[in-house]
Design an enzyme around this catalytic site. Structure first.
Site, PDB file in Angstrom:
ATOM      1  N   CYS A 218      -6.936   2.557  -9.291  1.00  0.00           N
ATOM      2  CA  CYS A 218      -7.324   1.159  -9.116  1.00  0.00           C
ATOM      3  C   CYS A 218      -6.797   0.341 -10.301  1.00  0.00           C
ATOM      4  O   CYS A 218      -6.375   0.894 -11.303  1.00  0.00           O
ATOM      5  CB  CYS A 218      -8.828   1.035  -9.067  1.00  0.00           C
ATOM      6  SG  CYS A 218      -9.604   2.263  -8.034  1.00  0.00           S
TER       7      CYS A 218
ATOM      8  N   ARG B  72      -0.990   0.043  -7.839  1.00  0.00           N
ATOM      9  CA  ARG B  72      -1.849   1.131  -8.306  1.00  0.00           C
ATOM     10  C   ARG B  72      -2.941   1.494  -7.306  1.00  0.00           C
ATOM     11  O   ARG B  72      -3.481   2.587  -7.323  1.00  0.00           O
ATOM     12  CB  ARG B  72      -2.532   0.726  -9.610  1.00  0.00           C
ATOM     13  CG  ARG B  72      -1.592   0.516 -10.756  1.00  0.00           C
ATOM     14  CD  ARG B  72      -2.375   0.035 -11.934  1.00  0.00           C
ATOM     15  NE  ARG B  72      -3.338   1.040 -12.344  1.00  0.00           N
ATOM     16  CZ  ARG B  72      -3.186   1.857 -13.372  1.00  0.00           C
ATOM     17  NH1 ARG B  72      -2.108   1.788 -14.082  1.00  0.00           N
ATOM     18  NH2 ARG B  72      -4.107   2.729 -13.688  1.00  0.00           N
TER      19      ARG B  72
ATOM     20  N   TRP C 254      -8.473   1.569  -4.918  1.00  0.00           N
ATOM     21  CA  TRP C 254      -7.956   2.703  -4.148  1.00  0.00           C
ATOM     22  C   TRP C 254      -9.166   3.601  -3.937  1.00  0.00           C
ATOM     23  O   TRP C 254      -9.664   4.212  -4.870  1.00  0.00           O
ATOM     24  CB  TRP C 254      -6.868   3.409  -4.947  1.00  0.00           C
ATOM     25  CG  TRP C 254      -6.201   4.530  -4.228  1.00  0.00           C
ATOM     26  CD1 TRP C 254      -5.148   4.445  -3.359  1.00  0.00           C
ATOM     27  CD2 TRP C 254      -6.512   5.921  -4.322  1.00  0.00           C
ATOM     28  NE1 TRP C 254      -4.807   5.699  -2.915  1.00  0.00           N
ATOM     29  CE2 TRP C 254      -5.619   6.621  -3.479  1.00  0.00           C
ATOM     30  CE3 TRP C 254      -7.466   6.647  -5.027  1.00  0.00           C
ATOM     31  CZ2 TRP C 254      -5.642   8.001  -3.330  1.00  0.00           C
ATOM     32  CZ3 TRP C 254      -7.502   8.021  -4.870  1.00  0.00           C
ATOM     33  CH2 TRP C 254      -6.592   8.682  -4.031  1.00  0.00           C
TER      34      TRP C 254
ATOM     35  N   ASN D 169     -12.789   1.690 -12.837  1.00  0.00           N
ATOM     36  CA  ASN D 169     -11.785   2.681 -12.417  1.00  0.00           C
ATOM     37  C   ASN D 169     -12.293   4.035 -12.862  1.00  0.00           C
ATOM     38  O   ASN D 169     -12.802   4.160 -13.979  1.00  0.00           O
ATOM     39  CB  ASN D 169     -10.451   2.451 -13.139  1.00  0.00           C
ATOM     40  CG  ASN D 169      -9.700   1.267 -12.599  1.00  0.00           C
ATOM     41  OD1 ASN D 169     -10.133   0.647 -11.643  1.00  0.00           O
ATOM     42  ND2 ASN D 169      -8.583   0.947 -13.225  1.00  0.00           N
ATOM     43  N   GLY D 170     -12.123   5.048 -12.050  1.00  0.00           N
ATOM     44  CA  GLY D 170     -12.570   6.383 -12.432  1.00  0.00           C
ATOM     45  C   GLY D 170     -13.613   6.896 -11.465  1.00  0.00           C
ATOM     46  O   GLY D 170     -13.776   6.348 -10.365  1.00  0.00           O
TER      47      GLY D 170
ATOM     48  N   GLU E 106      11.270  18.373  -3.524  1.00  0.00           N
ATOM     49  CA  GLU E 106      11.184  16.951  -3.864  1.00  0.00           C
ATOM     50  C   GLU E 106      11.682  16.083  -2.697  1.00  0.00           C
ATOM     51  O   GLU E 106      11.090  15.047  -2.381  1.00  0.00           O
ATOM     52  CB  GLU E 106      11.985  16.687  -5.149  1.00  0.00           C
ATOM     53  CG  GLU E 106      12.093  15.231  -5.588  1.00  0.00           C
ATOM     54  CD  GLU E 106      10.766  14.535  -5.844  1.00  0.00           C
ATOM     55  OE1 GLU E 106       9.722  15.189  -5.865  1.00  0.00           O
ATOM     56  OE2 GLU E 106      10.788  13.293  -5.973  1.00  0.00           O
TER      57      GLU E 106
ATOM     58  N   LYS F 213       9.397  13.294  -0.855  1.00  0.00           N
ATOM     59  CA  LYS F 213       9.802  11.879  -0.743  1.00  0.00           C
ATOM     60  C   LYS F 213       9.683  11.417   0.697  1.00  0.00           C
ATOM     61  O   LYS F 213       9.177  10.340   0.992  1.00  0.00           O
ATOM     62  CB  LYS F 213      11.256  11.696  -1.165  1.00  0.00           C
ATOM     63  CG  LYS F 213      11.705  11.399  -2.534  1.00  0.00           C
ATOM     64  CD  LYS F 213      11.009  10.482  -3.433  1.00  0.00           C
ATOM     65  CE  LYS F 213       9.624  10.854  -3.805  1.00  0.00           C
ATOM     66  NZ  LYS F 213       9.334  11.268  -5.140  1.00  0.00           N
TER      67      LYS F 213
ATOM     68  N   GLU G  83       5.874  11.256   2.015  1.00  0.00           N
ATOM     69  CA  GLU G  83       4.976  10.247   1.456  1.00  0.00           C
ATOM     70  C   GLU G  83       5.317   8.827   1.890  1.00  0.00           C
ATOM     71  O   GLU G  83       4.426   7.995   1.981  1.00  0.00           O
ATOM     72  CB  GLU G  83       4.872  10.356  -0.064  1.00  0.00           C
ATOM     73  CG  GLU G  83       6.134  10.040  -0.821  1.00  0.00           C
ATOM     74  CD  GLU G  83       6.000  10.253  -2.325  1.00  0.00           C
ATOM     75  OE1 GLU G  83       4.893  10.148  -2.864  1.00  0.00           O
ATOM     76  OE2 GLU G  83       7.033  10.512  -2.955  1.00  0.00           O
TER      77      GLU G  83
ATOM     78  N   HIS H  65      11.585  34.172   6.891  1.00  0.00           N
ATOM     79  CA  HIS H  65      10.278  34.827   6.791  1.00  0.00           C
ATOM     80  C   HIS H  65       9.181  34.002   7.457  1.00  0.00           C
ATOM     81  O   HIS H  65       8.005  34.200   7.188  1.00  0.00           O
ATOM     82  CB  HIS H  65       9.937  35.090   5.323  1.00  0.00           C
ATOM     83  CG  HIS H  65      10.916  36.002   4.656  1.00  0.00           C
ATOM     84  ND1 HIS H  65      10.971  37.350   4.903  1.00  0.00           N
ATOM     85  CD2 HIS H  65      11.943  35.735   3.802  1.00  0.00           C
ATOM     86  CE1 HIS H  65      11.956  37.895   4.210  1.00  0.00           C
ATOM     87  NE2 HIS H  65      12.564  36.928   3.539  1.00  0.00           N
TER      88      HIS H  65
ATOM     89  N   LYS I 259      -0.090   4.765  -7.445  1.00  0.00           N
ATOM     90  CA  LYS I 259       0.967   5.078  -8.404  1.00  0.00           C
ATOM     91  C   LYS I 259       0.469   5.957  -9.544  1.00  0.00           C
ATOM     92  O   LYS I 259       1.195   6.783 -10.057  1.00  0.00           O
ATOM     93  CB  LYS I 259       1.533   3.765  -8.951  1.00  0.00           C
ATOM     94  CG  LYS I 259       2.709   3.938  -9.887  1.00  0.00           C
ATOM     95  CD  LYS I 259       3.912   4.488  -9.163  1.00  0.00           C
ATOM     96  CE  LYS I 259       5.056   4.837 -10.074  1.00  0.00           C
ATOM     97  NZ  LYS I 259       5.997   5.771  -9.432  1.00  0.00           N
TER      98      LYS I 259
HETATM   99  C1  F6R Z   1       5.521  11.320  -5.697  1.00  0.00           C
HETATM  100  C2  F6R Z   1       4.741  10.892  -6.835  1.00  0.00           C
HETATM  101  C3  F6R Z   1       3.585  11.726  -7.247  1.00  0.00           C
HETATM  102  C4  F6R Z   1       3.525  11.799  -8.787  1.00  0.00           C
HETATM  103  C5  F6R Z   1       2.256  12.516  -9.235  1.00  0.00           C
HETATM  104  C6  F6R Z   1       2.198  12.671 -10.744  1.00  0.00           C
HETATM  105  O1  F6R Z   1       6.575  10.446  -5.460  1.00  0.00           O
HETATM  106  O2  F6R Z   1       5.013   9.891  -7.430  1.00  0.00           O
HETATM  107  O3  F6R Z   1       3.639  13.009  -6.707  1.00  0.00           O
HETATM  108  O4  F6R Z   1       4.663  12.462  -9.255  1.00  0.00           O
HETATM  109  O5  F6R Z   1       1.139  11.801  -8.800  1.00  0.00           O
HETATM  110  O6  F6R Z   1       2.260  11.441 -11.371  1.00  0.00           O
HETATM  111  P1  F6R Z   1       2.668  11.294 -12.887  1.00  0.00           P
HETATM  112  O7  F6R Z   1       4.077  11.717 -13.025  1.00  0.00           O
HETATM  113  O8  F6R Z   1       2.454   9.842 -13.203  1.00  0.00           O
HETATM  114  O9  F6R Z   1       1.762  12.204 -13.662  1.00  0.00           O
END
Ligand code: F6R
Length: 610
Positions: A2, A27, A74, A100-101, A483, A487, A490, A506, A605
């Site tokens: 948040c 965020r 969030w 937040n938290g 990865e 991508k 998500e 497998h 984020k």
């Molecule tokens: C995927 C993504 C998340 C972050 C994860 C860790 O695109 O962004 O999987 O990589 O939440 O976030 P950080 O790197 O900020 O610790």
């Protein structure tokens, strides 16, 4: 997660709060709200959905105030609706609080407060806080003391901002495990969870540490610890500009950030590569480099995309530095009583530097005497500050929720660290020079890949209606497959899985039919022939194949439906190049599906809760 913004000064706070919330929306973005003091009366306005909906509602009210707080949410506890949105308030509405938290013991606190006659209206954990504070105020304590006493009963994490109509000249803020900064202006002050919210107004900031609380007035602030000890806080100057966090003409932050990668990876290397010496200079590790190179074991811990970068790091370090390396999800690492020895070095990788699990894992490693090192993007973030030493990735602000340029910069930094350790452990000058030169050539090679944007878009458009995707790679490119799949899922909500290519037979091979696109990361390296065998296996079952191949690989065209050619490099650096077409593929599929790529559903984020 948040976002928090607050203002106290002579200006009308409403536009400042709304524009700050818009900056924070990446965020957390399922609901938003503001709380202001207008003629010493508390007014709260909340709305589910985007900040723009809140803005419309606020405009109709014609509000004006010199002190206020705002929140974009969030959801963790309770649906994203108006009642659960912040600010929360006490029964007579004199207190407005944003949080937040997560309050872990909120059920216990709630039961106690209910016994005292407090009524709760939301499903959130946060709502206990204004009632708890109210309970202390009603016993004659000041706002500051009441917040302090309330927080001493709380288990969990918080970044909070509180205003109270009984003391309208201040905002009280506190932090434990969730970032909180004070922005210093002239005859006005700000509070925020993230500098981007206040950068338009000030570049002077004070970072609250865990267990610190502050009273923020129009012209000064006082900070203390939660246990009431006086503390001196340093004012920091932010070097980031507002333009750096704007879209710069691109339709989405994600595309802007993908396109920025020649520059962002260059920034990650800037001033660090010593070409002639075949070595690197990493100021942040200077004090610990010898101890690091003598580590008996290296552990890398992170979440999500950063964890994928860690996997590539494992391959790099074991290949060149020959130190046994393990990679572990931070969320697992923190709770399974891992064996950590004083001669272990543990890297924590995090773009935001605020990820709750990674931060907690870091503290665990530090308590066990390990050399706990950070690889972070956000300067001054909690992980960066808690680490014993570390390296900034310097990718610049990443706003799109899906991590792109932060990932490639993490890979660059891991390569630099590998070079540093390996040279201390006997890597030859010649080999060091080769890696340093290859690193130097990476930005130009990324430019060549980005010039294929239209080609990748055409491929993407053919696959936007499929339901599943498989990503396969081997060696250094297995983490790239993971990865690429992350991508896609998500931002496009298409189910995608990454596997080491040989694992396909497998189990996952059962899924392959002519509705299943399979992405192979297949550069010409020592295991190329083995990957070709895996491609043949998919072909034999009718799967559609998209292959990421290296230039001059003419052989692949006859085997696959689409091939995307990328420049060649040494295997350890291939993930930097190979991940970029996969970012573009995911981006264009999501855009074609009409989805909000910068703010995908249910994601945030910066994941500052467990
Ligand atoms: C995927 C993504 C998340 C972050 C994860 C860790 O695109 O962004 O999987 O990589 O939440 O976030 P950080 O790197 O900020 O610790």
């Amino acid at each position: 997660m948040c976002g928090i913004i607050g203002y106290i000064g002579e200006r009308n706070c409403i536009p400042i709060l709304i524009s700050g919330l818009k900056r924070l929306e990446y965020r957390g973005y399922d609901s938003a709200g503001i709380g202001v003091l207008s003629d010493a009366e508390s007014v709260i306005v909340k709305k589910p959905g985007k900040v723009s909906s809140l803005e419309e509602k606020v405009e109709l009210l014609n509000l004006s105030s010199n002190v206020g707080i705002g929140h974009t949410r969030w959801a963790t506890h309770g649906l994203p609706n108006e009642i659960n949105a912040h600010p929360h308030s006490n029964q007579n509405g004199t207190i407005s609080l944003i949080h937040n938290g997560i309050i872990e013991n909120y059920q216990t606190l709630k039961k106690g407060l209910q016994k005292l006659g407090y009524n709760f209206i939301s499903e959130t954990d946060s709502e206990v806080l204004p009632h708890l504070i109210d309970n202390f105020i009603s016993r004659g304590h000041s706002l500051l003391k009441s917040v302090r006493l309330a927080l001493s009963e709380v288990e969990g994490t918080y970044g909070i901002a509180v205003i109270y109509s009984g003391e309208p000249d201040k905002i009280v803020v506190a932090r434990k495990g969730s970032p909180l900064i004070i922005g210093i202006g002239s005859d006005e002050n700000f509070v925020a969870s993230d500098v981007s919210a206040i950068l338009a107004h000030t570049k002077q900031v004070v970072y609250l540490e865990d267990n610190e609380i502050a009273e923020v007035f129009r012209d000064h602030f006082n900070a203390k610890t939660i246990s009431d000890d006086e503390i001196e806080k340093e004012v920091h100057e932010i070097s980031m500009s507002l333009e750096e966090i704007d879209k710069g003409g691109y339709p989405h932050f994600m595309l802007k950030e993908i396109m920025e990668q020649p520059e962002s990876v260059r920034n990650s290397m800037r001033g660090r590569i010593l070409l002639e010496e075949g070595n690197v200079k990493l100021g942040g590790l200077a004090e610990v480099a010898d101890r690091l190179a003598k580590s008996k074991r290296i552990i890398i811990s992170a979440c999500g995309t950063s964890w994928h970068a860690g996997l590539v790091g494992e391959y790099m370090i074991e290949q060149y530095a020959k130190i046994p390396t393990e990679v572990e999800y931070a969320s697992e690492f923190r709770y399974r009583n891992p064996i950590i020895n004083p001669d272990d070095s543990v890297f924590f990788i995090s773009q935001s530097g605020e990820t709750a699990d990674t931060l907690a894992a870091l503290k665990e490693a530090k308590n066990n005497g390990a050399l706990a090192l950070g690889i972070c993007n956000v300067v001054g973030s909690s992980i960066a500050r808690e680490s014993i030493a570390g390296v900034y990735t310097h990718a610049g602000p990443e706003i799109g929720v899906a991590s792109t340029k932060a990932f490639t910069s993490q890979l660059v930094v891991l390569a630099l660290i590998t070079l540093l350790i390996s040279r201390k452990r006997g890597m030859s000058l010649e080999e060091g020079k080769k890696i340093a030169e290859e690193l130097n050539s990476i930005p130009e090679k990324i430019n060549l890949i980005l010039s294929k944007n239209d080609e990748i878009k055409n491929i993407a458009e053919k696959y936007c209606n499929v339901k599943n995707f498989l990503y396969l790679g081997r060696g250094y490119n297995f983490p790239v497959a993971l990865e690429g799949a992350l991508k896609l899922k998500e931002i496009s909500y298409i189910h995608a899985e990454g596997y080491p290519a040989a694992e396909m037979k497998h189990g996952p091979i059962a899924l392959i039919d002519d509705n299943m696109p399979v992405v192979f990361i297949a550069p010409k390296d020592s295991i190329y022939d083995k990957v070709i065998s895996n491609i043949e296996e998919v072909r034999a079952r009718g799967g559609n194949i998209i292959a990421i191949v290296t230039e001059k690989d003419e052989n692949m065209n006859r085997l696959v439906d689409h091939s995307i050619k990328i420049p060649d490099t040494i295997p350890m650096l291939m993930p930097i190049l190979a991940s970029i077409p996969l970012q573009l593929l995911a981006y264009h599929i999501a855009v074609k599906k009409g989805l909000n790529v910068d703010q995908p559903r249910n994601l945030a984020k910066s994941v500052t809760v467990e």
